[in-house]
Design an enzyme around this catalytic site. Sequence first.
Site, PDB file in Angstrom:
ATOM      1  N   LYS A   1       3.386-102.409  67.510  1.00 24.93           N
ATOM      2  CA  LYS A   1       1.767-102.004  67.624  1.00 24.93           C
ATOM      3  C   LYS A   1       0.857-102.678  69.305  1.00 24.93           C
ATOM      4  O   LYS A   1       0.605-101.638  69.788  1.00 24.93           O
ATOM      5  CB  LYS A   1       0.864-102.445  66.095  1.00 24.93           C
ATOM      6  CG  LYS A   1       0.979-102.019  64.932  1.00 24.93           C
ATOM      7  CD  LYS A   1       0.020-102.758  63.984  1.00 24.93           C
ATOM      8  CE  LYS A   1      -0.343-104.304  63.986  1.00 24.93           C
ATOM      9  NZ  LYS A   1       1.612-105.266  63.306  1.00 24.93           N
TER      10      LYS A   1
ATOM     11  N   ARG B   1      -7.392-103.360  57.838  1.00 24.41           N
ATOM     12  CA  ARG B   1      -6.148-103.719  57.151  1.00 24.41           C
ATOM     13  C   ARG B   1      -6.320-103.484  55.678  1.00 24.41           C
ATOM     14  O   ARG B   1      -5.279-104.673  54.568  1.00 24.41           O
ATOM     15  CB  ARG B   1      -5.912-105.426  58.306  1.00 24.41           C
ATOM     16  CG  ARG B   1      -4.942-105.332  59.269  1.00 24.41           C
ATOM     17  CD  ARG B   1      -4.820-106.949  59.404  1.00 24.41           C
ATOM     18  NE  ARG B   1      -3.910-107.601  59.968  1.00 24.41           N
ATOM     19  CZ  ARG B   1      -3.548-107.333  61.028  1.00 24.41           C
ATOM     20  NH1 ARG B   1      -4.000-106.720  61.805  1.00 24.41           N
ATOM     21  NH2 ARG B   1      -2.212-108.017  61.322  1.00 24.41           N
TER      22      ARG B   1
ATOM     23  N   ARG C   1       9.510-113.042  71.033  1.00 20.93           N
ATOM     24  CA  ARG C   1       8.174-112.554  71.416  1.00 20.93           C
ATOM     25  C   ARG C   1       7.428-113.726  71.565  1.00 20.93           C
ATOM     26  O   ARG C   1       7.940-114.622  71.483  1.00 20.93           O
ATOM     27  CB  ARG C   1       7.432-112.123  70.424  1.00 20.93           C
ATOM     28  CG  ARG C   1       6.526-111.168  71.164  1.00 20.93           C
ATOM     29  CD  ARG C   1       5.181-111.327  69.982  1.00 20.93           C
ATOM     30  NE  ARG C   1       5.576-111.093  69.214  1.00 20.93           N
ATOM     31  CZ  ARG C   1       4.098-110.587  67.745  1.00 20.93           C
ATOM     32  NH1 ARG C   1       3.556-109.916  67.842  1.00 20.93           N
ATOM     33  NH2 ARG C   1       4.195-111.145  66.738  1.00 20.93           N
TER      34      ARG C   1
ATOM     35  N   ARG D   1       3.015-117.234  70.003  1.00 24.20           N
ATOM     36  CA  ARG D   1       2.077-117.187  69.416  1.00 24.20           C
ATOM     37  C   ARG D   1       2.154-118.221  68.204  1.00 24.20           C
ATOM     38  O   ARG D   1       3.735-118.849  67.677  1.00 24.20           O
ATOM     39  CB  ARG D   1       1.912-115.739  68.389  1.00 24.20           C
ATOM     40  CG  ARG D   1       1.200-115.662  69.493  1.00 24.20           C
ATOM     41  CD  ARG D   1       0.893-113.643  68.806  1.00 24.20           C
ATOM     42  NE  ARG D   1       0.985-113.850  67.416  1.00 24.20           N
ATOM     43  CZ  ARG D   1       0.460-112.607  66.742  1.00 24.20           C
ATOM     44  NH1 ARG D   1       0.466-111.206  67.590  1.00 24.20           N
ATOM     45  NH2 ARG D   1       0.382-112.456  65.866  1.00 24.20           N
TER      46      ARG D   1
ATOM     47  N   ARG E   1       2.077-113.072  56.294  1.00 20.56           N
ATOM     48  CA  ARG E   1       1.763-111.950  56.982  1.00 20.56           C
ATOM     49  C   ARG E   1       2.805-110.738  56.569  1.00 20.56           C
ATOM     50  O   ARG E   1       1.671-110.119  56.207  1.00 20.56           O
ATOM     51  CB  ARG E   1       2.391-111.451  58.710  1.00 20.56           C
ATOM     52  CG  ARG E   1       0.892-113.048  59.389  1.00 20.56           C
ATOM     53  CD  ARG E   1       1.819-113.541  60.705  1.00 20.56           C
ATOM     54  NE  ARG E   1       2.013-112.064  62.061  1.00 20.56           N
ATOM     55  CZ  ARG E   1       2.429-112.764  63.071  1.00 20.56           C
ATOM     56  NH1 ARG E   1       3.451-114.027  62.687  1.00 20.56           N
ATOM     57  NH2 ARG E   1       3.036-111.906  63.718  1.00 20.56           N
TER      58      ARG E   1
HETATM   59  P1  AP5 Z   1       4.555-106.267  69.375  1.00 21.73           P
HETATM   60  O1  AP5 Z   1       4.322-105.158  69.763  1.00 21.73           O
HETATM   61  O2  AP5 Z   1       4.034-107.323  69.506  1.00 21.73           O
HETATM   62  O3  AP5 Z   1       4.607-105.403  67.690  1.00 21.73           O
HETATM   63  P2  AP5 Z   1       3.090-106.171  66.792  1.00 21.73           P
HETATM   64  O4  AP5 Z   1       3.292-104.652  65.841  1.00 21.73           O
HETATM   65  O5  AP5 Z   1       2.025-106.081  67.652  1.00 21.73           O
HETATM   66  O6  AP5 Z   1       3.289-107.396  65.606  1.00 21.73           O
HETATM   67  P3  AP5 Z   1       2.102-108.486  66.030  1.00 21.73           P
HETATM   68  O7  AP5 Z   1       3.049-109.450  65.394  1.00 21.73           O
HETATM   69  O8  AP5 Z   1       1.375-108.560  66.811  1.00 21.73           O
HETATM   70  O9  AP5 Z   1       1.398-107.597  64.400  1.00 21.73           O
HETATM   71  P4  AP5 Z   1       0.452-108.488  63.457  1.00 21.73           P
HETATM   72  O10 AP5 Z   1      -0.583-107.805  62.665  1.00 21.73           O
HETATM   73  O11 AP5 Z   1       1.381-109.694  62.481  1.00 21.73           O
HETATM   74  O12 AP5 Z   1      -0.391-109.545  64.582  1.00 21.73           O
HETATM   75  P5  AP5 Z   1      -2.090-108.957  64.632  1.00 21.73           P
HETATM   76  O13 AP5 Z   1      -2.127-109.952  65.978  1.00 21.73           O
HETATM   77  O14 AP5 Z   1      -2.927-107.860  64.343  1.00 21.73           O
HETATM   78  O15 AP5 Z   1       6.689-105.879  68.806  1.00 21.73           O
HETATM   79  C1  AP5 Z   1       6.832-107.410  68.179  1.00 21.73           C
HETATM   80  C2  AP5 Z   1       8.486-107.255  69.354  1.00 21.73           C
HETATM   81  O16 AP5 Z   1       9.067-106.367  68.965  1.00 21.73           O
HETATM   82  C3  AP5 Z   1       7.641-107.815  70.602  1.00 21.73           C
HETATM   83  O17 AP5 Z   1       8.781-109.250  70.637  1.00 21.73           O
HETATM   84  C4  AP5 Z   1       8.301-106.417  71.498  1.00 21.73           C
HETATM   85  O18 AP5 Z   1       8.638-106.845  72.794  1.00 21.73           O
HETATM   86  C5  AP5 Z   1       9.305-106.092  70.887  1.00 21.73           C
HETATM   87  N1  AP5 Z   1       9.721-104.526  70.383  1.00 21.73           N
HETATM   88  C6  AP5 Z   1       8.432-103.985  69.965  1.00 21.73           C
HETATM   89  N2  AP5 Z   1       8.511-102.650  70.024  1.00 21.73           N
HETATM   90  C7  AP5 Z   1       9.906-102.172  69.633  1.00 21.73           C
HETATM   91  C8  AP5 Z   1      11.086-101.600  69.097  1.00 21.73           C
HETATM   92  N3  AP5 Z   1      11.091-100.584  69.500  1.00 21.73           N
HETATM   93  N4  AP5 Z   1      13.013-102.033  69.655  1.00 21.73           N
HETATM   94  C9  AP5 Z   1      12.695-103.465  70.238  1.00 21.73           C
HETATM   95  N5  AP5 Z   1      12.076-104.475  69.898  1.00 21.73           N
HETATM   96  C10 AP5 Z   1      10.450-104.148  70.098  1.00 21.73           C
HETATM   97  O19 AP5 Z   1      -2.994-110.610  63.617  1.00 21.73           O
HETATM   98  C11 AP5 Z   1      -2.372-111.889  63.488  1.00 21.73           C
HETATM   99  C12 AP5 Z   1      -3.330-112.543  62.527  1.00 21.73           C
HETATM  100  O20 AP5 Z   1      -4.727-111.578  62.758  1.00 21.73           O
HETATM  101  C13 AP5 Z   1      -3.336-111.667  60.992  1.00 21.73           C
HETATM  102  O21 AP5 Z   1      -1.775-112.636  60.586  1.00 21.73           O
HETATM  103  C14 AP5 Z   1      -5.001-111.726  60.572  1.00 21.73           C
HETATM  104  O22 AP5 Z   1      -4.422-113.466  59.916  1.00 21.73           O
HETATM  105  C15 AP5 Z   1      -5.730-111.580  61.047  1.00 21.73           C
HETATM  106  N6  AP5 Z   1      -5.928-110.749  61.826  1.00 21.73           N
HETATM  107  C16 AP5 Z   1      -5.811-109.316  62.583  1.00 21.73           C
HETATM  108  N7  AP5 Z   1      -6.199-108.174  62.796  1.00 21.73           N
HETATM  109  C17 AP5 Z   1      -7.032-108.780  61.228  1.00 21.73           C
HETATM  110  C18 AP5 Z   1      -7.710-107.579  60.752  1.00 21.73           C
HETATM  111  N8  AP5 Z   1      -8.526-106.177  60.931  1.00 21.73           N
HETATM  112  N9  AP5 Z   1      -8.491-108.437  59.388  1.00 21.73           N
HETATM  113  C19 AP5 Z   1      -8.492-109.571  59.299  1.00 21.73           C
HETATM  114  N10 AP5 Z   1      -7.201-110.574  59.953  1.00 21.73           N
HETATM  115  C20 AP5 Z   1      -6.460-109.783  60.733  1.00 21.73           C
HETATM  116 MG    MG Z   2       0.076-107.379  68.139  1.00 20.08          MG
END
Ligand code: AP5
Ligand code: MG
Length: 218
Positions: A14, A89, A128, A163, A174
């Site tokens: 994402k 979410r 990552r 992270r 997660r």
């Molecule tokens: P990356 O682009 O970082 O993936 P991502 O989908 O953004 O993954 P996240 O871990 O950030 O998602 P998440 O939903 O767990 O965390 P968030 O911060 O939203 O890519 C991952 C890796 O793969 C990178 O190293 C990249 O280089 C590599 N990569 C990407 N695409 C690739 C490809 N095609 N091929 C090869 N490599 C690739 O949320 C964190 C926490 O916050 C949650 O657990 C929750 O506690 C809270 N939270 C966030 N939003 C909410 C909400 N709306 N409501 C309630 N709690 C929330």
């Molecule tokens: Mg992310």
Amino acid sequence: MKSIILLAPPAAGKGTQSDLLCKKYGFVHISTGDLLREAMQKDDEMGHMLQEQMQSGKLIDDGVVFQLLENKLKTIQDTSGYILDGFPRNVNQAEGYNQLLQSKNQELSAVIYLSVDYDLALKRIVGRISCPKCGHVYNDMIEENQPSVKGICNDCGIELTKRSDDNEETFKVRFETYIDQTEPLITYYKEKGLLYEVDSSVSTAEVFKQIESIVERL
Ligand code: AP5
Ligand code: MG
């Protein structure tokens, strides 16, 4: 103003795809995860509470997330659109967002679902690293996503960090939380005719090609 949701399991890409979309189309990137991590740095009651909860891998209270989102939306103007990364979410957040859009006389443009399985997502979090300042995401084990200088952000020139929730134990929670609470949004948005599915198991460039072809049609 275009409003595009990226809906996906953790580590599906994402953040990576949001950055590419913002660079190409001038959209604003809104990641609720980044907003929460920023709030977590503050030495106040909210910051301390978030430090503990983010570590658990479970969702943060809808009210807290909504407040952060509304504050962020107030700051954006004169833009072609914005990408919502990691929001909504659950169905409650989706309903709240519908009401917010209605109150502004705006419409949701599209929901892009990035599909990836557990094993591949887990593999992606191992290497990552991300910029604590701009949030840009890299991967020191995947060649196409490495920074130009090892361990340093291409844009900010500062050291990249891991992270605190990128460990296998938290990742499992997660992913389970995603299946339980977020995955039902696929059907929710499909029924509204807004859902586009993208195979996110291929390379970053190939995923972006699929997303571009959707965005160009909006
Ligand atoms: P990356 O682009 O970082 O993936 P991502 O989908 O953004 O993954 P996240 O871990 O950030 O998602 P998440 O939903 O767990 O965390 P968030 O911060 O939203 O890519 C991952 C890796 O793969 C990178 O190293 C990249 O280089 C590599 N990569 C990407 N695409 C690739 C490809 N095609 N091929 C090869 N490599 C690739 O949320 C964190 C926490 O916050 C949650 O657990 C929750 O506690 C809270 N939270 C966030 N939003 C909410 C909400 N709306 N409501 C309630 N709690 C929330
Ligand atoms: Mg992310």
